[in-house]
Design a protein around this motif. Structure first.
Motif, short mmCIF file in Angstrom:
data_model
loop_
_atom_site.label_atom_id
_atom_site.label_comp_id
_atom_site.label_asym_id
_atom_site.label_seq_id
_atom_site.Cartn_x
_atom_site.Cartn_y
_atom_site.Cartn_z
N HIS A 71 0.66 -1.10 -0.09
CA HIS A 71 -0.09 -0.03 -0.13
C HIS A 71 0.92 1.17 -0.05
CE1 HIS A 71 -3.93 -1.75 0.24
NE2 HIS A 71 -3.70 -2.47 1.80
N LEU A 72 1.92 1.32 0.78
CA LEU A 72 2.81 2.25 0.95
C LEU A 72 3.43 2.52 -0.50
CD1 LEU A 72 4.41 4.71 2.37
CD2 LEU A 72 5.93 3.05 3.37
N GLY A 73 3.86 1.49 -1.05
CA GLY A 73 4.51 1.55 -2.41
C GLY A 73 3.69 2.31 -3.50
N ILE A 74 2.39 2.03 -3.23
CA ILE A 74 1.47 2.42 -4.33
C ILE A 74 1.23 3.99 -4.02
CG2 ILE A 74 -1.02 2.63 -4.94
CD1 ILE A 74 -0.70 -0.62 -4.57
N LEU A 75 1.19 4.27 -2.76
CA LEU A 75 0.95 5.72 -2.46
C LEU A 75 2.00 6.56 -2.78
CD1 LEU A 75 -1.10 5.38 0.91
CD2 LEU A 75 -1.83 6.07 -1.28
N LYS A 76 3.49 5.99 -2.44
CA LYS A 76 4.49 6.70 -2.99
C LYS A 76 4.72 6.96 -4.51
CE LYS A 76 7.93 5.22 0.68
NZ LYS A 76 8.60 6.39 0.97
N LYS A 77 4.33 6.03 -5.22
CA LYS A 77 4.42 6.13 -6.49
C LYS A 77 3.23 7.27 -7.17
CE LYS A 77 5.01 3.77 -11.02
NZ LYS A 77 6.45 4.10 -10.77
N TYR A 78 2.06 7.08 -6.45
CA TYR A 78 0.88 8.06 -6.70
C TYR A 78 1.31 9.71 -6.56
CZ TYR A 78 -3.57 10.37 -6.31
OH TYR A 78 -4.65 11.30 -6.53
N PHE A 79 1.82 9.72 -5.16
CA PHE A 79 2.29 11.15 -4.99
C PHE A 79 3.50 11.60 -5.65
CE2 PHE A 79 -0.71 10.39 -1.20
CZ PHE A 79 -1.15 11.45 -1.17
N ASP A 80 4.54 10.53 -5.93
CA ASP A 80 5.53 11.18 -6.92
C ASP A 80 5.09 11.42 -8.21
OD1 ASP A 80 8.48 11.14 -7.49
OD2 ASP A 80 7.79 9.61 -9.24
#
Length: 286
Positions: A71-80
């Motif tokens: 989940h964190l990896g997805i949110l990191k990619k999204y906010f990047d």
């Protein structure tokens, strides 16, 4: 708050399945924010504490460390992505670190550990019903052949299921009862099985004919591997390992006699004695 993120993923050759997973996480995050703030939150308003709060909620819901980090990896990619297109000036996810897995050593591994992760596995919304029900039966020491029971071998009592497995090489039978959440999860799979023509409850489609046959060891293994990897269990961790740990639990914690162990596992008394001895030699020497 998605802001064409799915189109960005498509342009970067992400698979449809991956995109669906990414969008699902973002939608869950948005729903979490809306519940916390009682209004729709814009991307520019999101703070690191919001992301940490979302991840903590997933932990409380029984998600494994691996799933939370996903989940964190997805949110990191999204906010990047949002930072790249200048929607947010500061990336709120960039400094948040992955959770660390707790290593499970062979010495620590026992049936009690599996009982400890069991509620988390069964409550985890990211696991399919098939994965959960295989795990439930693996916890009862099921072998591959025992997953080949048929619909006619199942008795539905409403709040309880009784499953009878039979050995092809003898007249020995084994009876398993599922109640509570285990019965609920099994019911979901069992109901689905009524919509295919196979007599078996657990099936695999054959590549050469396209017909349904009994579930294969490869499918069983692949489903359990997801749980193994999520909870950092030793590799490999086959069905036989579940069975050995269950046997040790019955002998040392439940104080089953060899006769009672034979009935529980649906095997001959002689083999129950051999298995009990093998368990002691295998685990007590660690």
């Amino acid at each position: 708050m998605a802001i064409y993120f799915d189109e960005y993923l498509k342009s970067n050759k992400f698979s449809e399945e991956t995109i669906e997973t990414y969008v699902k996480t973002i939608n869950m995050f948005n729903a979490f924010l809306k519940e916390q703030y009682a209004r729709t939150i814009e991307a520019v308003e999101v703070r690191p504490s919001d992301i940490k709060g979302f991840l903590e909620s997933k932990k409380e819901n029984g998600n494994s460390v691996q799933t939370i980090n996903k989940h964190l990896g997805i949110l990191k990619k999204y906010f990047d992505y949002l930072w790249q297109i200048d929607i947010v000036k500061v990336d709120p996810a960039v400094k948040i670190k992955n959770l660390k897995k707790e290593k499970v050593t062979p010495k620590d591994l026992n049936y009690e550990f599996l009982l400890g992760i069991k509620p988390k596995v069964l409550a985890n919304p990211s696991y399919k019903v098939l994965t959960k029900v295989i795990f439930i039966l693996a916890m009862r020491g099921f072998r591959v052949s025992e997953f080949h029971f048929k619909k006619s071998d199942v008795i539905d009592l409403g709040n309880k299921f009784i499953i009878e497995t039979k050995r092809s090489t003898s007249n020995l039978k084994r009876t398993i009862e599922l109640e509570g959440i285990e019965a609920d999860i099994f019911a979901a799979h069992f109901i689905d099985s009524q919509f295919h023509t196979s007599d078996y409850v657990f099936t695999t489609k054959k590549h050469d004919t396209g017909l349904l046959g009994p579930i294969t060891s490869e499918i069983l293994s692949s489903q359990l591997c997801m749980i193994r990897d999520a909870y950092d269990l030793p590799k490999p961790f086959p069905l036989s390992e579940f069975r050995m740990l269950y046997t040790k639990h019955l002998r040392t914690k439940k104080h089953y006699s060899v006769d009672k162990l034979a009935v529980e596992l649906g095997i001959e008394k002689t083999w129950a004695g051999v298995l009990a001895k093998e368990v002691i030699e295998r685990y007590e020497s660690r």
